[in-house]
Each structure stands twice: as C-alpha cells, then as structure tokens.
Design an enzyme around this catalytic site. Sequence first.
Site, short mmCIF file in Angstrom:
data_model
loop_
_atom_site.label_atom_id
_atom_site.label_comp_id
_atom_site.label_asym_id
_atom_site.label_seq_id
_atom_site.Cartn_x
_atom_site.Cartn_y
_atom_site.Cartn_z
N ASP A 22 1.01 -1.32 -0.17
CA ASP A 22 0.26 0.02 -0.05
C ASP A 22 0.82 1.36 -0.17
OD1 ASP A 22 -2.28 1.43 0.04
OD2 ASP A 22 -2.81 1.23 2.10
N HIS A 39 2.18 3.66 -9.11
CA HIS A 39 2.07 2.40 -9.34
C HIS A 39 3.38 1.77 -10.22
CE1 HIS A 39 -1.80 2.52 -7.64
NE2 HIS A 39 -2.38 3.03 -8.44
N LEU A 133 10.27 -20.93 -4.62
CA LEU A 133 9.46 -20.14 -3.87
C LEU A 133 8.16 -19.83 -4.67
CD1 LEU A 133 9.00 -17.20 -2.24
CD2 LEU A 133 9.88 -16.06 -4.28
C1 IPE Z 1 -5.43 -2.65 -0.30
O1 IPE Z 1 -5.24 -1.23 -0.32
C2 IPE Z 1 -5.39 -3.30 -1.55
C3 IPE Z 1 -4.11 -3.44 -1.91
C4 IPE Z 1 -3.03 -2.75 -1.30
C5 IPE Z 1 -3.99 -4.11 -3.22
P1 IPE Z 1 -6.27 -0.14 -0.52
O2 IPE Z 1 -5.67 0.97 -0.51
O3 IPE Z 1 -7.12 -0.48 -1.57
O4 IPE Z 1 -7.17 -0.23 0.91
P2 IPE Z 1 -7.96 1.00 1.65
O5 IPE Z 1 -8.74 1.48 0.58
O6 IPE Z 1 -7.10 2.03 2.19
O7 IPE Z 1 -8.60 0.13 2.85
C1 IPE Z 2 -1.66 0.20 -3.41
O1 IPE Z 2 -1.48 1.73 -3.26
C2 IPE Z 2 -2.09 -0.32 -4.90
C3 IPE Z 2 -3.27 -0.54 -5.30
C4 IPE Z 2 -4.31 -0.63 -4.21
C5 IPE Z 2 -3.67 -1.03 -6.16
P1 IPE Z 2 -2.50 2.67 -3.30
O2 IPE Z 2 -3.09 2.94 -4.74
O3 IPE Z 2 -3.67 2.27 -2.72
O4 IPE Z 2 -1.99 3.90 -2.62
P2 IPE Z 2 -2.51 4.92 -1.68
O5 IPE Z 2 -2.99 4.21 -0.38
O6 IPE Z 2 -3.53 5.77 -2.33
O7 IPE Z 2 -1.14 5.68 -1.25
MG MG Z 3 -4.12 2.36 -0.60
#
Ligand code: IPE
Ligand code: IPE
Ligand code: MG
Length: 244
Positions: A22, A39, A133
């Site tokens: 995240d 990303h 792995l």
């Molecule tokens: C969880 O992160 C999903 C992934 C890392 C793929 P999100 O960014 O979607 O989760 P919330 O919205 O903060 O709970």
């Molecule tokens: C995690 O990073 C990747 C996915 C959920 C696909 P985020 O896109 O949720 O990044 P934040 O949480 O908005 O910083």
């Molecule tokens: Mg996120």
Amino acid sequence: MGIIQSKTSLSQVPEHVAIIMDGNGRWATRRAMSRLKGHEQGAKAVREAVKGCRELEIPYLTLFAFSSENWKRPEEEVNHLMGLFRFFIKREMNELNSVGVRVNFIGNISRLPEDVQKLIEYAVDLTQNNSKLVLTIALSYGGQEEIVNAAKRLAEKVKAGDLNPDDICEEEFASSLDTAGIPDPDLLIRTSGEKRLSNFLLWQSAYSELVFLDVLWPDFRKNHLEQAVDEYCNRCRRYGAVSA
Ligand code: IPE
Ligand code: IPE
Ligand code: MG
C-alpha cells in the site's frame, strides 16, 4: 540478512510472508506526480520483495496487488494498473522462471481483461514445476468473496450428495479457498502506515503476526523485509494456549 541471523535461528524465519503493498498513490502525490507514476514505481518494489524472500529462503510469498474493491477506482487508474500487470508478467516471467519461482494467482481472475487472463495462464503454466519460492499474486481478490465462493462450492457438493454437512470442518473449508495447498501466512506486512486488512486473506490470517510499516510501497526494499522478519522473530506465538 545480517540482523536476522544475529538474533534468530533460520528455523524461526516465517514460512509464508504476505504483503499488502500500500501507498503507491501517496508516494506519487507527495512528489506532485500522478498516482499512476506511484504504481509504476511499485512494480520495482515487487522485485525487491521477491529477491528478499529468496535470500532469506522464505518459501511462500503472497502479494496483494489489486483488491475486489479497487475496481471502484477511476477507469484511467484501473486501466493503467491492468497495463502494468500485463507488462510485469511479460517482462518478469522468464527471469522468475529461471530462478525457480512458481507463480500462482488468487482472486476473481475472470473479471480481468481477457489478454491478462491469458498471460496469467501462460505464467502459471511456465513456472508450474518450480519449487524455490511460491509467489502468489492476489488480483481482483477479496477475502469475503473468497469465503462466499468456498461456501458455494461446499453447498454444491452437499447438493450433489458428495459431502455430508457434518464433515465440514476447518480443514475442509480451507481446502475450498483459493489458497488451498498454501500454508497460512505466518507474517502479514502492510506498508504505508495504514493499520487494517482491507479484505485481504481474512480466513488465512487468523493467527498471522501483523507488522505495519510506515514505508510507502514504492520505497520498500529488502531491508524493510528484514526489519519485519526481525520483528516477527521476536514475537511469541501462542495460538490461544499458554507459553511454555
Ligand atoms: C488494499 O489497499 C489493496 C491493495 C494493496 C492491493 P487499499 O488502498 O485498496 O485499501 P484501503 O482503501 O486503504 O482500505
Ligand atoms: C496500493 O497503493 C496499490 C493498489 C491498491 C492497487 P494505493 O494506490 O492504494 O496507494 P494509496 O493508499 O492511495 O497511497
Ligand atoms: Mg491504498
């Protein structure tokens, strides 16, 4: 590796590490860049995580790449992520295969674009005989959806007369999940400072040790994995019993 070896024996290293990757969006926003750039950088951190697990001889790594709820994001972001998944599979599979990684996917794969589904089939097929792995990528994955699907599978078996409801136990249920055959995660890491599971491995994380790191996913490096493993090694796992 140094810090871990100094504090613990190898037998304590987790067998299965799961990571909620995240913070890509915040990483980009802090640099006045578009979330999409975050990303792109995140894909690089995936390589670090895989490398770190191989070096620590951790046999199972599961990465949360896209949740069943992430479909709610703007179309442009979803499309960009699908493009990155395409790019990642095309670019990384030969390398992963050559170092003995078996790739596996969990989640509602049928919701992904058809060409991504084909690439997934190709990657699973190519790497199926590897054993160094097991890298499981959770794509369009939601823990609640997975549990509902498992309940449906069991209900179908009961309906067909192949299963007695009294024989439904934890093991039977677990073997109906997408993760059948994979041990439950010992260590579950979430980056970016958020402290929630966001629908990841709800059944499987019943006794996982949770480690929350402040690092944003694009900045994640091997030393962060080592830091989390080190913390795991200092935890006392009781599973509801009392310590010896
Ligand atoms: C969880 O992160 C999903 C992934 C890392 C793929 P999100 O960014 O979607 O989760 P919330 O919205 O903060 O709970
Ligand atoms: C995690 O990073 C990747 C996915 C959920 C696909 P985020 O896109 O949720 O990044 P934040 O949480 O908005 O910083
Ligand atoms: Mg996120």
